[in-house]
Design an enzyme around this catalytic site. Structure first.
Site, PDB file in Angstrom:
ATOM      1  CG  ASP A 291     -16.932 -14.179   0.306  1.00 34.49           C
ATOM      2  OD1 ASP A 291     -16.148 -14.583  -0.774  1.00 34.49           O
ATOM      3  OD2 ASP A 291     -17.360 -15.019   1.117  1.00 34.49           O
TER       4      ASP A 291
ATOM      5  CD  GLU B 223     -13.027 -18.866   0.167  1.00 32.36           C
ATOM      6  OE1 GLU B 223     -12.450 -19.812   0.557  1.00 32.36           O
ATOM      7  OE2 GLU B 223     -12.724 -17.846   0.502  1.00 32.36           O
TER       8      GLU B 223
ATOM      9  CG  HIS C  55      -8.604 -14.151   7.026  1.00 33.17           C
ATOM     10  ND1 HIS C  55      -9.584 -14.981   7.266  1.00 33.17           N
ATOM     11  CD2 HIS C  55      -8.449 -14.388   5.570  1.00 33.17           C
ATOM     12  CE1 HIS C  55     -10.035 -15.822   6.224  1.00 33.17           C
ATOM     13  NE2 HIS C  55      -9.561 -14.930   5.317  1.00 33.17           N
TER      14      HIS C  55
END
Length: 390
Positions: free
Chosen positions: A78, A136, A362
């Site tokens: 993902d 995840e 991220h």
């Protein structure tokens, strides 16, 4: 396989192409439909029978021509709800979604290994289980569903790898014991009594009460946790009030607890509840405290499996390429697999300051040094071969 490195290098363009394809078409947790179809199509083209699992995941086996054990390799699928800021040919074409954590590379590496091991299956001992896992990034994660649908049935050991930007490309790290933390959440809704800002004596100020709770939560680790234990309590959301002349009626606090020990998690949860309840009672407010236990910690539970990974790393990257590593307080649902079977989770260096690949996981400008895909594949392959035959 004496020519393993050569075989991997021959597949680099295939793996790089897949990584860029996945990167260009990211999908959120539980929505990896096109990603799943691409993986199924690639495996079918290799002659590998595969089946969907956990909604958008994939499970497949490669049976070797020699006797041996069964080893699983896991790749997460993902992407993140994040607007990408990379200016590359493979930039995300899915607005507001991007692969800012390396999962695109994890899938590409596993498909590259599938292609190599399928072609060389006569030399392969035992059985290789391919686990492409969705969700995840989004609790409750996809690992538990994959396990429930047979991902670990008959498996003797499991390996997982994370492309890791803080480590330079050409390095890897692994250790026995705790590796990543249990990531948990809490929320506190403070109920006060709103009113006019000019008459605070008639109110119970939810902002003031909530601020005292936030300040007190920052003492939990400092004053309620053994200094030799690793723990983090962080508040990420504090929301209250809508106008400067109105004392807020309610406030909402939302945060995370990171620990390596589930007993410590419960102790911290208890302390959070005590603090919120006590401060609210003193202020004349009330509160609703909600505690959510997240993924278990990732604990490499087998020294033998870790040794196999270390040896594979040294063979691939040289002794200097296997670098010291301290556990990190980020979370990962790979911990569910390690609660069931022996295994190890490793980190493959993917940063490259000289090439400007320095942005953390991220981050909207996150990227990887794609040469890390070669080293990651070889470390995984050598570790798996060691475990399959021993």
């Amino acid at each position: 396989m004496d020519n393993l490195r050569q075989l991997i290098e021959q597949q680099f363009s295939y793996v790089q192409g897949l990584r860029r394809l996945f990167h260009s078409h990211p999908e959120l947790s539980g929505q990896e439909f096109s990603t799943q179809q691409k993986i199924l199509a690639e495996l079918a083209a290799m002659g590998i029978a595969a089946r969907p699992a956990a909604g958008t995941g994939v499970i497949a086996d490669i049976a070797g021509g020699l006797p041996g054990k069964t080893v699983a390799l896991r790749a997460d699928m993902d992407a993140l709800a994040l607007a990408e800021e990379l200016d590359t040919s493979y930039k995300s074409q899915n607005s507001g979604v991007c692969h800012a954590c390396g999962h695109d590379g994890h899938m590409a590496m596993l498909l590259g290994l599938a292609k190599i091991f399928t072609a060389q299956r006569h030399e392969l001992p035992g059985r290789l289980r391919l686990v492409f896992q969705p969700s995840e990034e989004n609790f409750p994660g996809g690992a538990s569903s994959m396990i429930a649908e047979g991902a670990l049935t008959g498996v003797d050991a499991i390996l997982g790898a994370h492309l890791w930007q803080p480590l330079d490309s050409g390095c890897m790290a692994v250790l026995t014991g705790p590796v990543m933390a249990s990531a948990n959440q809490f929320s506190i809704t403070v109920q006060g009594r709103g009113g006019h800002a000019s008459m605070p004596q008639q109110t119970v100020d939810a902002i003031l009460t909530g601020a005292q709770i936030v300040a007190a939560l920052n003492t939990v680790v400092a004053r309620s946790v053994d200094p030799q234990a690793a723990a983090v309590v962080s508040v990420g959301v504090f929301r209250a009030g809508e106008a400067p002349n109105i004392i807020a009626d309610s406030a909402f606090i939302h945060g995370t607890v990171r620990v390596f020990d589930t007993e410590l998690r419960q102790a911290i949860f208890h302390r959070i509840e005590e603090i919120a309840t006590g401060i609210c009672q003193a202020a004349g407010a009330s509160c609703l405290v909600e505690l959510c236990a997240g993924y278990p910690p990732v604990i490499n539970n087998s020294a033998a499996v870790v040794d196999a990974v270390v040896n594979a790393g040294r063979q691939t990257l040289g002794a200097a390429g296997v670098v010291p590593f301290r556990p990190v307080l980020a979370g990962e649902d790979f911990g569910y697999y390690l609660e069931q079977v022996p295994g190890a989770f490793m980190f493959i260096g993917a940063g490259n300051p000289a090439a400007g690949i320095t942005y953390p996981h991220h981050h909207p400008k996150f990227d990887i040094d794609e040469q890390a895909l070669v080293g990651g594949m070889e470390v995984l392959a050598r570790a798996a071969l060691n475990l399959l035959s021993n």
